[in-house]
Design a protein around this motif. Structure first.
Motif, mmCIF file in Angstrom:
data_model
loop_
_atom_site.group_PDB
_atom_site.id
_atom_site.type_symbol
_atom_site.label_atom_id
_atom_site.label_comp_id
_atom_site.label_asym_id
_atom_site.label_seq_id
_atom_site.Cartn_x
_atom_site.Cartn_y
_atom_site.Cartn_z
ATOM 1 N N TYR A 148 -5.165 -10.834 -2.840
ATOM 2 C CA TYR A 148 -4.697 -9.553 -3.026
ATOM 3 C C TYR A 148 -4.037 -8.936 -1.679
ATOM 4 N N GLU A 149 -2.807 -8.388 -1.566
ATOM 5 C CA GLU A 149 -2.315 -8.191 -0.467
ATOM 6 C C GLU A 149 -2.679 -6.956 0.176
ATOM 7 N N THR B 203 -2.722 -3.777 2.451
ATOM 8 C CA THR B 203 -1.522 -3.247 3.235
ATOM 9 C C THR B 203 -2.194 -2.300 4.036
#
Length: 122
Positions: free
Chosen positions: A10-11, A13
């Motif tokens: 999962y990126e 942010t």
């Protein structure tokens, strides 16, 4: 309280990081004495459900070495985080109730000992 965030598949942010810090940071309202929180955000593919988000939160006590945990899985990361925070609130309430029950029992035992000592002196 220090908040450690880890993302798997999962990126992470800046917006999500701020959201996690806000939600988990608010836990200090409900319980004091926690030195750190570990949050794991994971995005996974499920064979029936498609992409699912899994959130795991653990609060670590500063003095007693106790850990309070909750986790949730949902289709959206924010939804999973909100659900995990809600579950953690229930865990905290249960923990505080157990701790208060132990305190009440200790006070009751002290009173019984004092009554016994006074009765023994007479």
């Amino acid at each position: 309280m220090q908040i450690n965030i880890r993302a798997k598949n999962y990126e992470l942010t800046e917006q999500t990081k701020d959201y996690v810090e806000e939600k988990v940071g608010n836990m200090e309202k409900y319980i004091s004495g926690m030195k750190e929180a570990h949050v794991i955000l994971e995005k996974d593919s499920h064979h029936n459900k498609g992409d699912v988000a899994h959130v795991e939160i653990s609060l670590h006590s500063a003095t007693e070495g106790e850990v309070l945990m909750s986790e949730d899985t949902a289709s959206d990361m924010h939804e999973a985080l909100d659900n995990a925070v809600g579950k953690l609130k229930h865990v905290i309430e249960k923990y505080k109730g157990t701790r208060n029950q132990v305190d009440k029992e200790a006070v009751r035992q002290l009173r019984e000992e004092q009554v016994f000592l006074v009765a023994g002196e007479a």
